[in-house]
Every structure is written in structure tokens, then in C-alpha cells.
Design an enzyme around this catalytic site. Structure first.
Site, PDB file in Angstrom:
ATOM      1  N   ASP A  13     -10.767 -32.346 -33.055  1.00 57.12           N
ATOM      2  CA  ASP A  13      -9.460 -32.297 -32.412  1.00 57.12           C
ATOM      3  C   ASP A  13      -9.674 -32.435 -30.905  1.00 57.12           C
ATOM      4  O   ASP A  13     -10.791 -32.231 -30.404  1.00 57.12           O
ATOM      5  CB  ASP A  13      -8.774 -30.968 -32.748  1.00 57.12           C
ATOM      6  CG  ASP A  13      -7.346 -30.922 -32.242  1.00 57.12           C
ATOM      7  OD1 ASP A  13      -6.632 -31.936 -32.369  1.00 57.12           O
ATOM      8  OD2 ASP A  13      -6.940 -29.868 -31.717  1.00 57.12           O
ATOM      9  N   ASP A  15      -6.992 -31.446 -27.980  1.00 53.94           N
ATOM     10  CA  ASP A  15      -6.475 -30.312 -27.217  1.00 53.94           C
ATOM     11  C   ASP A  15      -6.959 -28.998 -27.817  1.00 53.94           C
ATOM     12  O   ASP A  15      -6.817 -28.761 -29.017  1.00 53.94           O
ATOM     13  CB  ASP A  15      -4.942 -30.339 -27.196  1.00 53.94           C
ATOM     14  CG  ASP A  15      -4.404 -31.507 -26.373  1.00 53.94           C
ATOM     15  OD1 ASP A  15      -4.714 -31.570 -25.176  1.00 53.94           O
ATOM     16  OD2 ASP A  15      -3.697 -32.352 -26.938  1.00 53.94           O
ATOM     17  N   LYS A 184      -2.079 -34.135 -39.422  1.00 57.31           N
ATOM     18  CA  LYS A 184      -2.692 -32.894 -39.884  1.00 57.31           C
ATOM     19  C   LYS A 184      -1.624 -31.828 -40.147  1.00 57.31           C
ATOM     20  O   LYS A 184      -0.667 -31.759 -39.373  1.00 57.31           O
ATOM     21  CB  LYS A 184      -3.673 -32.367 -38.831  1.00 57.31           C
ATOM     22  CG  LYS A 184      -4.844 -33.284 -38.539  1.00 57.31           C
ATOM     23  CD  LYS A 184      -5.713 -32.737 -37.403  1.00 57.31           C
ATOM     24  CE  LYS A 184      -4.990 -32.716 -36.101  1.00 57.31           C
ATOM     25  NZ  LYS A 184      -5.741 -32.185 -34.969  1.00 57.31           N
TER      26      LYS A 184
END
Length: 259
Positions: A13, A15, A184
Site C-alpha cells: 500500500d 499511504d 481493496k
């Protein structure tokens, strides 16, 4: 318990793992550099559909993180891949930014508010009542409802902002129609990402900062999972979930030597 295969490919991921509020997290540059030096397939993922992969490449480069465009996978790209597989050359009414509209243009979709095949909802900082009303009416008229991601809030310097999942809930309440979320924790986003880099789930790992999206998606896609504590999920919250990551680490810096 069967022994896992060595990790040959990495998904991470963005952030909360590599950057936080526009600043690289210590160790992120070393992690990306190590991946590029070893030549291992990797993807940087984000549920944010606002930016194109090229935009994100430039944004990360300004922070000193050199991630090639082809190694960036967004929920907008996953949504476009899903629609291209389901209904090639279709039509869509889109609420979103350039990341989403560009991805749909690139697969040959026509963006229209006249009897579209789909209403596609993505992230934007300017959700308008007029656009949401149009989406409700088109869905009621038969358009299928697709969302890039289910995140209910997004980060900003001022605090949380309403995000795609919150607006999707409003439209669902008005129409009685639940959307299909392409991002997601849908493992579809992970599988299409793995396919894009020629990787296999049994020899891949997912790194994330959220149990409810990153870790769940990696788990359901059959990957090893690493939770970092530099983002939204704290150590105290982990046991509230009915599933666990393969490993918990303080930050991305603790994973560099595993590459």
C-alpha cells in the site's frame, strides 16, 4: 501448517506504508531501492482513484521515491480492468477525477449520462448533489452500480474527509442497490495486480497499514501479509479482527532486509 514459499514478489500500500501526509516514511526509499536493485516484481497500490499512475509516479518522485509508472496499481485501474473484462467497449456515467476517467478512456469506454451501462463512483474532493442525483436516477433506470473502493473516509491535513464508501452508502440508501467494489479488500484488485507483473500469490506478500482493506485483501488473495504500524491500524486494534496478518512490524524499514 504447510511451509510458505519464499517471497519473490511484493505488493505494498502507499499511504500509511510508504508515505504519510505527503512525507516519505523512514525506510521507504531503502525498500523501493532494494526492490529495484534485486529486480523482484513489485507493485505500489492505492485505493485512491483520483490520480493516474503517471501523476502518482511524479508525486512520489518529488519525495525521492522512484517508482516506475508500470509498478503503480490504483483502484481506478482495477475498476477499468474489471469493466473491460465484463463488458468491453461499454458506456459509463462517472463521478470521479482524472485517474478514473483516464483509466476508462484507455479501455475504450464512452463516458455518457445517456442510458449508460454503468454508474461508476470514484474519489473526488468535489462530490456534487447534482451528480449524485443523476447517479441515483440512472441506477433506478437500470444502470449497474460500480465503485472504485469502499473506504468511508480519506486522510487530509485537516482531518478525515468523506470518501467513496460514504457517498456509495448515500446512493445505496436512495436506490436500494448495493455497488460492486473493485478496490481493496476485494481480492480481485490483488489478483489483477499480480497478473500485471507476472507474479503468483503463493510466493507474494502484501504490506499494508489497514487490517480491514490491505491485510484482508492480501489474505483472501492467498498472499503472506505484513501489517505496519505507521498508518491507520494500531497495535491495540489488531485483536478486534477475526483474522491476523502473517507478521506485524513497526514500519517498512523492518522489511527492507527481507527483500
Amino acid at each position: 501448517m504447510a511451509e510458505r514459499k519464499p517471497i519473490e514478489s511484493w505488493l505494498t500500500d502507499m499511504d500509511g506504508v510508504l508515505i504519510h501526509e505527503g512525507v516519505p516514511i523512514p525506510g521507504a526509499d531503502a525498500f523501493i531501492k532494494k526492490l529495484r536493485e534485486t529486480g523482484k516484481p513489485f507493485l505500489v497500490l492505492t485505493n485512491n482513484s483520483i490520480y493516474t499512475a503517471r501523476d502518482l509516479h511524479a508525486r512520489l518522485a518529488r519525495m525521492g521515491l522512484e517508482v516506475p509508472v508500470e509498478n503503480i496499481w490504483t483502484s481506478a485501474l482495477a475498476t477499468a480492468k474489471f469493466l473491460d473484462d465484463q463488458r468491453p467497449g461499454g458506456t459509463a456515467y462517472v463521478i470521479g477525477e482524472a485517474g478514473l476517467t483516464t483509466a476508462l478512456h484507455d479501455i475504450g469506454y464512452v463516458l455518457t449520462d445517456h442510458d449508460p451501462d454503468y454508474v461508476v463512483l470514484g474519489e473526488t474532493r468535489t462530490y456534487s448533489f447534482e451528480a449524485m442525483t443523476k447517479a441515483v436516477r440512472l441506477i433506478n433506470a437500470g444502470a449497474r452500480f460500480i465503485c472504485t473502493n469502499p473506504d468511508e473516509t480519506g486522510p487530509s491535513l485537516e482531518g478525515p474527509l468523506p470518501a467513496t464508501g460514504s457517498v456509495a452508502a448515500l446512493i445505496t440508501k436512495a436506490t436500494g442497490k448495493e455497488p460492486y467494489f473493485a478496490g481493496k479488500p476485494n481480492p480481485l484488485m490483488m489478483r489483477t495486480g499480480l497478473n500485471a507483473i507476472g507474479a503468483h500469490s503463493e510466493s507474494s506478500a502484501m504490506i499494508g497499514d489497514r487490517m480491514d482493506t490491505d491485510i484482508l485483501a492480501g489474505l483472501e488473495a492467498g498472499m503472506q501479509t505484513f501489517l505496519v504500524l505507521t498508518g491507520l491500524t494500531s497495535q491495540a486494534e489488531i485483536d478486534r479482527f477475526p483474522f491476523r496478518p502473517s507478521k506485524i512490524v513497526d514500519s517498512i524499514a523492518d522489511i527492507v532486509d527481507r527483500v
